[in-house]
Design an enzyme around this catalytic site. Structure first.
Site, PDB file in Angstrom:
ATOM      1  N   ASN A   1       0.864  -1.183   0.000  1.00 38.97           N
ATOM      2  CA  ASN A   1       0.000   0.000   0.000  1.00 38.97           C
ATOM      3  C   ASN A   1       0.905   1.239   0.000  1.00 38.97           C
ATOM      4  O   ASN A   1       1.493   1.577   1.021  1.00 38.97           O
ATOM      5  CB  ASN A   1      -0.890  -0.031   1.255  1.00 38.97           C
ATOM      6  CG  ASN A   1      -1.735   1.216   1.393  1.00 38.97           C
ATOM      7  OD1 ASN A   1      -1.818   2.037   0.471  1.00 38.97           O
ATOM      8  ND2 ASN A   1      -2.376   1.372   2.541  1.00 38.97           N
ATOM      9  N   TRP A   2       1.003   1.872  -1.142  1.00 37.49           N
ATOM     10  CA  TRP A   2       1.925   3.023  -1.266  1.00 37.49           C
ATOM     11  C   TRP A   2       1.335   4.300  -0.697  1.00 37.49           C
ATOM     12  O   TRP A   2       2.009   5.316  -0.630  1.00 37.49           O
ATOM     13  CB  TRP A   2       2.317   3.227  -2.745  1.00 37.49           C
ATOM     14  CG  TRP A   2       3.084   2.078  -3.328  1.00 37.49           C
ATOM     15  CD1 TRP A   2       3.554   0.975  -2.663  1.00 37.49           C
ATOM     16  CD2 TRP A   2       3.481   1.909  -4.694  1.00 37.49           C
ATOM     17  NE1 TRP A   2       4.216   0.133  -3.532  1.00 37.49           N
ATOM     18  CE2 TRP A   2       4.181   0.686  -4.785  1.00 37.49           C
ATOM     19  CE3 TRP A   2       3.312   2.662  -5.856  1.00 37.49           C
ATOM     20  CZ2 TRP A   2       4.726   0.211  -5.986  1.00 37.49           C
ATOM     21  CZ3 TRP A   2       3.841   2.196  -7.047  1.00 37.49           C
ATOM     22  CH2 TRP A   2       4.542   0.985  -7.111  1.00 37.49           C
ATOM     23  N   LYS A   3       0.082   4.276  -0.319  1.00 41.72           N
ATOM     24  CA  LYS A   3      -0.601   5.446   0.259  1.00 41.72           C
ATOM     25  C   LYS A   3      -0.403   6.679  -0.632  1.00 41.72           C
ATOM     26  O   LYS A   3      -0.274   6.540  -1.843  1.00 41.72           O
ATOM     27  CB  LYS A   3      -0.131   5.687   1.695  1.00 41.72           C
ATOM     28  CG  LYS A   3      -0.186   4.412   2.538  1.00 41.72           C
ATOM     29  CD  LYS A   3      -0.067   4.642   4.007  1.00 41.72           C
ATOM     30  CE  LYS A   3      -0.015   3.309   4.712  1.00 41.72           C
ATOM     31  NZ  LYS A   3      -0.142   3.408   6.143  1.00 41.72           N
TER      32      LYS A   3
ATOM     33  N   HIS B   1      -9.692   0.476   4.722  1.00 42.71           N
ATOM     34  CA  HIS B   1      -8.418   0.714   5.402  1.00 42.71           C
ATOM     35  C   HIS B   1      -8.667   1.643   6.597  1.00 42.71           C
ATOM     36  O   HIS B   1      -9.496   2.542   6.529  1.00 42.71           O
ATOM     37  CB  HIS B   1      -7.417   1.339   4.419  1.00 42.71           C
ATOM     38  CG  HIS B   1      -6.034   1.379   4.986  1.00 42.71           C
ATOM     39  ND1 HIS B   1      -5.620   2.382   5.834  1.00 42.71           N
ATOM     40  CD2 HIS B   1      -4.977   0.534   4.842  1.00 42.71           C
ATOM     41  CE1 HIS B   1      -4.361   2.151   6.181  1.00 42.71           C
ATOM     42  NE2 HIS B   1      -3.943   1.025   5.603  1.00 42.71           N
TER      43      HIS B   1
ATOM     44  N   GLU C   1      -7.148   4.115   7.686  1.00 39.17           N
ATOM     45  CA  GLU C   1      -7.014   5.561   7.405  1.00 39.17           C
ATOM     46  C   GLU C   1      -8.276   6.090   6.727  1.00 39.17           C
ATOM     47  O   GLU C   1      -8.651   7.246   6.915  1.00 39.17           O
ATOM     48  CB  GLU C   1      -5.749   5.809   6.561  1.00 39.17           C
ATOM     49  CG  GLU C   1      -4.496   5.636   7.411  1.00 39.17           C
ATOM     50  CD  GLU C   1      -3.254   5.187   6.670  1.00 39.17           C
ATOM     51  OE1 GLU C   1      -3.196   5.315   5.443  1.00 39.17           O
ATOM     52  OE2 GLU C   1      -2.331   4.684   7.348  1.00 39.17           O
TER      53      GLU C   1
ATOM     54  N   GLU D   1      -5.566  -5.755  10.296  1.00 41.09           N
ATOM     55  CA  GLU D   1      -4.575  -4.706  10.550  1.00 41.09           C
ATOM     56  C   GLU D   1      -4.903  -4.000  11.860  1.00 41.09           C
ATOM     57  O   GLU D   1      -5.727  -3.064  11.889  1.00 41.09           O
ATOM     58  CB  GLU D   1      -4.603  -3.667   9.418  1.00 41.09           C
ATOM     59  CG  GLU D   1      -4.290  -4.229   8.055  1.00 41.09           C
ATOM     60  CD  GLU D   1      -3.733  -3.137   7.147  1.00 41.09           C
ATOM     61  OE1 GLU D   1      -2.573  -3.246   6.760  1.00 41.09           O
ATOM     62  OE2 GLU D   1      -4.459  -2.174   6.864  1.00 41.09           O
TER      63      GLU D   1
ATOM     64  N   GLY E   1       1.887   1.880  10.804  1.00 41.41           N
ATOM     65  CA  GLY E   1       2.773   3.041  10.704  1.00 41.41           C
ATOM     66  C   GLY E   1       3.425   3.446  12.014  1.00 41.41           C
ATOM     67  O   GLY E   1       4.006   4.525  12.116  1.00 41.41           O
TER      68      GLY E   1
ATOM     69  N   SER F   1       3.146  -2.468  10.446  1.00 44.86           N
ATOM     70  CA  SER F   1       4.594  -2.412  10.703  1.00 44.86           C
ATOM     71  C   SER F   1       5.308  -3.733  10.409  1.00 44.86           C
ATOM     72  O   SER F   1       6.279  -4.101  11.085  1.00 44.86           O
ATOM     73  CB  SER F   1       4.876  -1.948  12.138  1.00 44.86           C
ATOM     74  OG  SER F   1       4.392  -0.636  12.310  1.00 44.86           O
TER      75      SER F   1
ATOM     76  N   GLY G   1       2.722  -1.337   4.357  1.00 41.52           N
ATOM     77  CA  GLY G   1       2.718   0.091   4.053  1.00 41.52           C
ATOM     78  C   GLY G   1       4.136   0.595   3.829  1.00 41.52           C
ATOM     79  O   GLY G   1       4.728   0.410   2.762  1.00 41.52           O
ATOM     80  N   GLY G   2       4.719   1.205   4.853  1.00 37.83           N
ATOM     81  CA  GLY G   2       6.038   1.850   4.737  1.00 37.83           C
ATOM     82  C   GLY G   2       7.087   0.988   4.054  1.00 37.83           C
ATOM     83  O   GLY G   2       7.813   1.463   3.166  1.00 37.83           O
TER      84      GLY G   2
HETATM   85  C1  PEP Z   1      -1.004  -0.179   6.017  1.00 34.38           C
HETATM   86  O1  PEP Z   1      -1.122   1.018   5.830  1.00 34.38           O
HETATM   87  O2  PEP Z   1      -1.855  -0.962   5.573  1.00 34.38           O
HETATM   88  C2  PEP Z   1       0.152  -0.656   6.766  1.00 34.38           C
HETATM   89  C3  PEP Z   1       0.170  -1.906   7.145  1.00 34.38           C
HETATM   90  O3  PEP Z   1       1.132   0.266   7.012  1.00 34.38           O
HETATM   91  P1  PEP Z   1       2.555  -0.026   7.726  1.00 34.38           P
HETATM   92  O4  PEP Z   1       3.111  -1.283   7.135  1.00 34.38           O
HETATM   93  O5  PEP Z   1       3.383   1.179   7.402  1.00 34.38           O
HETATM   94  O6  PEP Z   1       2.276  -0.179   9.181  1.00 34.38           O
END
Ligand code: PEP
Length: 257
Positions: A9-11, A102, A104, A174, A180, A220, A241-242
Site C-alpha cells: 500500500n503506497w498510500k 483501510h 485511514e 490490521e 505506521g 509495521s 505500508g512503509g
Molecule cells: C497499512 O497502511 O496498511 C500498513 C500496514 O502500514 P505499515 O506497514 O506502514 O504499518
C-alpha cells in the site's frame, strides 16, 4: 492450498516516475526469484495512488504474479461526485484489486461498515477483488474488546454475501495500533486473531470456505519480522505500508514464506 499474497500500500506517496521505477524494480526482483511462476509463489499486489494505476499497470503487465489495485473506490458507479473514482474507472486503468475499509479511510474519512459493504458490492460489479481491512484501535485491545470489534466489522461488511461471492474476498487484519507505528503485533497475537477470523468464516460459510480464505496481516510488517509472522498457520501473507516503498525490503518480505 490457500492463496498467499504480499501487497504493498503506497498510500499518498511517490509521483508518476517514482511509482513506475518502484514497480519495475519490484518486478525485476520478482522475475529473478527462483519461486517465480510456481504455484507456491505468493501473488504480489501493488496499490499505487489512483492517478498512477494506469502507469504502474503497464509496467507490471509483463510480470506474472504481480497485479495492481486501487487504494479506494467510490460506492457509486458514476455521477456528480467531484474528485472521486469509481470501481469501473480503476478497472479500466488495469486495477484488479481494491483495498476497502483501510483504517485511514475509516478514521480520516469517516467510513463505516455500512458504507464499506456498499463499496465491496461496487467492487464486485467491476470484477475487482476486494481486500477488506479490519482491526481494532489500541484502547479496544487494552479493554480486551478486540475480538468483538473485529467480529462486528467482519460480520457487517462481509457476511451479507453469498458464499460464491465471499470466496473472492481477501481479508487483511490490521490492528490500528500497529499501522505506521513501528509496533508490530506479536506472531502469537496475529495468529490468535487470524484463527478467530477463520472460525467466524467457518461458522457462516463452512469449514471448506474458511480454509480457502486468504487472511493477511498488516501493521509495521518489515523485512526483519515477516518470516516469523508469515510462519503462523493462519497468516497467508501481508499488507505492507512503509516497507513496500523500498523495493529490496519489499522483496525480502515477499521472500519470507
Ligand atoms: C497499512 O497502511 O496498511 C500498513 C500496514 O502500514 P505499515 O506497514 O506502514 O504499518
Amino acid at each position: 492450498m490457500r492463496k498467499k499474497i504480499v501487497a504493498g500500500n503506497w498510500k499518498m506517496n511517490l509521483d508518476l516516475a517514482g511509482s513506475q521505477n518502484l514497480a519495475s524494480e519490484i518486478c525485476s526482483l520478482v522475475a529473478k526469484n527462483p519461486l517465480s511462476g510456481l504455484k507456491s509463489a505468493p501473488s504480489v499486489v501493488l496499490f499505487p495512488p489512483s492517478v498512477f494505476i494506469n502507469g504502474v499497470s503497464t509496467i507490471v503487465n509483463d510480470t506474472p504474479g504481480v497485479s495492481v489495485g486501487a487504494q479506494n473506490i467510490h460506492q457509486n458507479e458514476k455521477g456528480a461526485f467531484t474528485g472521486e473514482v469509481s470501481a469501473q474507472m480503476v478497472a479500466s486503468c488495469g486495477a484488479t484489486y481494491t483495498l476497502i475499509g483501510h483504517s485511514e479511510r475509516r478514521s480520516y474519512f469517516g467510513e463505516d461498515d455500512k458504507l464499506i459493504a456498499e463499496k465491496i458490492a461496487a467492487a464486485f460489479k467491476s470484477n475487482l477483488v476486494p481486500m477488506y481491512c479490519c482491526g481494532e484501535v489500541l484502547a479496544e485491545r487494552q479493554d480486551n474488546k478486540h475480538f468483538d470489534i473485529v467480529k462486528h466489522q467482519v460480520e457487517t461488511a462481509l457476511f451479507w454475501m453469498e458464499k460464491s461471492q465471499f470466496e473472492k474476498v481477501v481479508i487483511a487484519y490490521e490492528p490500528v495500533w500497529a499501522i505506521g507505528t513501528g509496533v508490530t503485533a506479536s506472531p502469537r497475537q496475529a495468529q490468535e486473531m487470524h484463527s478467530w477470523i477463520r472460525q467466524l468464516v467457518a461458522t457462516r460459510y463452512g469449514i471448506e470456505t474458511a480454509n480457502k480464505t486468504t487472511i493477511l496481516y498488516g501493521g509495521s510488517c518489515n523485512g526483519q519480522n515477516a518470516v516469523e509472522i508469515f510462519a503462523q498457520p493462519d497468516v497467508d501473507g501481508g499488507l505492507i505500508g512503509g516497507a513496500s516503498l523500498k523495493a529490496e525490503e519489499f522483496f525480502t518480505i515477499i521472500s519470507s514464506f
